[in-house]
Design an enzyme around this catalytic site. Structure first.
Site, short mmCIF file in Angstrom:
data_model
loop_
_atom_site.label_atom_id
_atom_site.label_comp_id
_atom_site.label_asym_id
_atom_site.label_seq_id
_atom_site.Cartn_x
_atom_site.Cartn_y
_atom_site.Cartn_z
NE ARG A 31 -2.04 -1.22 3.77
CZ ARG A 31 -2.22 -1.04 4.69
NH1 ARG A 31 -3.37 -0.18 5.16
NH2 ARG A 31 -1.64 -1.13 5.95
CG ASN A 50 -3.68 -4.45 3.77
OD1 ASN A 50 -3.31 -4.49 2.63
ND2 ASN A 50 -3.08 -4.26 4.94
#
Length: 103
Positions: A31, A50
């Protein structure tokens, strides 16, 4: 080219691209690197998050060209972890994102 990808010559107005990235993409900085890539491309707003099933969801709003560049990086770039596949959809933007965030 897959049918859902923008075709050359299409309107380059603002779009929303949502991608789901499968593989070993959680717990490896995926990320963070996705955010860094979105910021490097520039003029993209959205987030990387996520999911409970182990995937990472990436939502990006900006020009078709810039969203396509981020999608290409998700598929073939020097990402952390291991990407086994990416599924995406293209839509109209919803707005409401001040920048590109990690969730």
């Amino acid at each position: 080219m897959q049918p859902s990808e923008p075709r050359s010559g299409e309107d380059s107005g603002t779009v929303r691209m949502t991608a789901w990235v499968r593989g070993h993409v959680q717990g490896v900085g995926f990320r963070w690197f996705t955010r860094a890539q979105a910021l490097a491309i520039g003029d993209l707003r959205g987030f990387a998050s996520n999911l409970a099933d182990g995937r990472v969801q990436v939502v990006a709003e900006g020009s078709r060209e810039r969203c396509a560049r981020l999608l290409a990086w998700l598929r073939h770039g020097d990402t952390p972890g291991r990407v086994d596949g990416v599924t995406e959809i293209w839509d109209t933007p919803r707005g409401g994102y001040p920048d590109f965030a990690i969730r």
